[in-house]
Enzyme design. Structure first.
Site, mmCIF file in Angstrom:
data_model
loop_
_atom_site.group_PDB
_atom_site.id
_atom_site.type_symbol
_atom_site.label_atom_id
_atom_site.label_comp_id
_atom_site.label_asym_id
_atom_site.label_seq_id
_atom_site.Cartn_x
_atom_site.Cartn_y
_atom_site.Cartn_z
ATOM 1 N N TYR A 1 32.011 44.614 42.050
ATOM 2 C CA TYR A 1 32.120 45.459 43.230
ATOM 3 C C TYR A 1 31.270 46.725 43.191
ATOM 4 O O TYR A 1 31.398 47.574 44.067
ATOM 5 C CB TYR A 1 33.593 45.805 43.491
ATOM 6 C CG TYR A 1 34.427 44.606 43.876
ATOM 7 C CD1 TYR A 1 33.838 43.385 44.166
ATOM 8 C CD2 TYR A 1 35.802 44.691 43.968
ATOM 9 C CE1 TYR A 1 34.599 42.285 44.506
ATOM 10 C CE2 TYR A 1 36.576 43.586 44.309
ATOM 11 C CZ TYR A 1 35.962 42.392 44.581
ATOM 12 O OH TYR A 1 36.730 41.322 44.929
ATOM 13 N N LYS B 1 38.126 36.010 32.064
ATOM 14 C CA LYS B 1 37.559 34.672 31.954
ATOM 15 C C LYS B 1 36.516 34.721 30.840
ATOM 16 O O LYS B 1 35.336 34.348 31.029
ATOM 17 C CB LYS B 1 36.948 34.249 33.308
ATOM 18 C CG LYS B 1 36.528 32.799 33.368
ATOM 19 C CD LYS B 1 37.680 31.834 33.571
ATOM 20 C CE LYS B 1 37.185 30.397 33.598
ATOM 21 N NZ LYS B 1 38.257 29.412 33.824
ATOM 22 N N ASP C 1 42.219 31.897 36.032
ATOM 23 C CA ASP C 1 42.681 30.743 36.821
ATOM 24 C C ASP C 1 44.101 30.352 36.417
ATOM 25 O O ASP C 1 44.935 30.016 37.266
ATOM 26 C CB ASP C 1 41.703 29.563 36.700
ATOM 27 C CG ASP C 1 41.214 29.327 35.291
ATOM 28 O OD1 ASP C 1 41.427 30.191 34.416
ATOM 29 O OD2 ASP C 1 40.613 28.268 35.042
ATOM 30 N N ASP D 1 41.863 42.279 42.492
ATOM 31 C CA ASP D 1 41.853 42.275 43.953
ATOM 32 C C ASP D 1 42.578 41.025 44.454
ATOM 33 O O ASP D 1 43.464 41.080 45.315
ATOM 34 C CB ASP D 1 40.396 42.282 44.428
ATOM 35 C CG ASP D 1 40.256 42.477 45.920
ATOM 36 O OD1 ASP D 1 41.235 42.911 46.553
ATOM 37 O OD2 ASP D 1 39.169 42.187 46.449
ATOM 38 N N ASP E 1 46.821 40.520 45.751
ATOM 39 C CA ASP E 1 47.147 40.013 47.089
ATOM 40 C C ASP E 1 48.088 38.805 46.988
ATOM 41 O O ASP E 1 49.002 38.632 47.804
ATOM 42 C CB ASP E 1 45.885 39.629 47.864
ATOM 43 C CG ASP E 1 45.256 40.828 48.587
ATOM 44 O OD1 ASP E 1 45.423 41.962 48.094
ATOM 45 O OD2 ASP E 1 44.608 40.636 49.628
HETATM 46 MG MG MG Z 1 41.929 43.285 48.885
#
Ligand code: MG
Ligand code: NAI
Length: 335
Positions: free
Chosen positions: A124, A172, A205, A229, A233
């Site tokens: 990001y 990962k 995962d 992120d 959620d």
């Molecule tokens: Mg978000």
């Protein structure tokens, strides 16, 4: 003295943020509120989404309550999401996203976890470019020892302070050896400084699988930016939905409280948005930044009590739904 920089932003921001401020003022009458602007509306008016005086005020206050900003899915010259820049400028490197059971139909009984997401790097940072006339898109993923160490330390401090039992490091590293591998290594080094908190690790995962299958497995999760992120959620779904999900971005001396949801243009201006995510974000600010756990508990208790009594907004369920302001009144009455 408690100073709060309040940025409503776009869409439902001007509805849910004032609700959070009312609740805060009810438990902390001495708080001084300073209004500032940012977002798409600001960009339209001023040509910048985050004016310098907003940034200066946020710095000066050391605490921010932020709504959400609209952003188009196509690039617009001069526009970037102000929330991301605000977190970076204020060095709010740790993003806390707790999910705790609330008495609403969609929530999972007994779930009680915190995702701590690194907030300043990973994919990001937005270092992207294209090659071959836009046929290939390339993005840089950056992980540093310094940023990983500070978010890991913050995570363990929070775990210890709130009597949490276990931190799960998510990565990962099996595939991304140089980036997630570094994150894993540094996080485990910091973990060794906190022998009183248990540590385990999961590939992202597998973590996603368990987040769907059995969220009760988790206590505190420590993740790089992107995985956090997504996982937070997913966790928010167990908490009963986006209208209930709070967050706090923390640096060393500054914190930004903001609901996880966006500016919800589909319901903006109707006074029907759920203010709970914002109100609970205010509670996080009180608990973790201003060290006022009793005030935080009062707010969380009042929200729980209102929902237990069947008070709710339309996103929870339609029948008997209250407006944003009426639900906020119910919470304030129960403080
Ligand atoms: Mg978000
Ligand atoms: P969103 O979170 O704004 O909305 C998703 C769905 O959830 C919508 O149906 C909305 O009505 C509902 N919803 C969200 N918050 C609610 C609340 N408090 N009460 C009741 N219902 C609620 O996400 P979406 O639709 O993907 O994005 C809309 C805009 O918000 C976009 O411009 C996006 O870029 C922006 N956004 C901004 C964020 C930020 O500034 N932190 C974060 C996420 C999205």
């Amino acid at each position: 003295m408690y100073n709060l920089c309040v940025i409503e932003g776009d869409g439902i921001g001007p509805e849910v943020i004032p609700a959070g401020v009312r609740v805060l003022q009810a438990v902390l009458p001495e708080v001084r509120v300073h209004l500032a602007e940012a977002g798409w509306g600001t960009f339209q008016r001023r040509g910048t989404p985050l004016p310098p005086e907003t940034l200066a005020l946020a710095r000066e206050c050391g605490a921010v309550l932020y709504g959400a900003a609209a952003s188009p899915s196509y690039g617009v010259d001069g526009y970037s999401v102000p929330g991301v820049r605000l977190r970076r400028e204020l060095a709010c490197y740790a993003n806390l996203r707790p999910t705790r059971f609330l008495p609403v139909p969609a929530a999972r009984k007994d779930v009680d976890l915190i995702v701590v997401r690194e907030n300043t790097e990973d994919l990001y940072i937005g270092h992207e470019h294209t090659e071959q006339n836009g046929e290939i898109g390339i993005s840089e993923k950056v992980i540093t020892r310094a940023a990983t160490a500070r978010v890991a330390r913050k995570t363990y401090e929070i775990a210890r302070a709130s009597a949490r039992e276990r931190v799960t490091i998510v990565h990962k590293a099996s595939v991304l050896v140089q980036t997630d591998g570094l994150f894993r290594r540094v996080a485990l080094e910091i973990a060794a400084e906190y022998p009183d908190v248990a540590t385990d690790e999961l590939l992202v995962d597998t973590a996603a699988y368990w987040m769907v299958k059995d969220p009760l497995r988790f206590d505190v999760l420590l993740t790089p930016n992107q995985y956090g992120d997504i996982l937070s959620d997913m966790a928010a779904a167990w908490g009963g939905g986006l209208g209930l999900a709070p967050s706090l971005s923390m640096g060393d001396d500054v914190a930004i409280a903001e609901p996880v949801h966006g500016c919800a243009p589909d319901i903006a201006g109707l006074n029907i948005a759920n203010p709970t995510a914002t109100i609970l974000s205010v509670a996080l600010l009180l608990r973790y930044h201003w060290c006022q756990p009793e005030a935080a508990r009062r707010i969380e208790g009042a929200v729980r009590s209102a929902l237990t009594d069947g008070k709710h907004t339309g996103d929870i369920y339609a029948e008997g739904a209250l407006s944003t302001t009426a639900f906020t009144d119910e919470v304030i009455q129960r403080l």
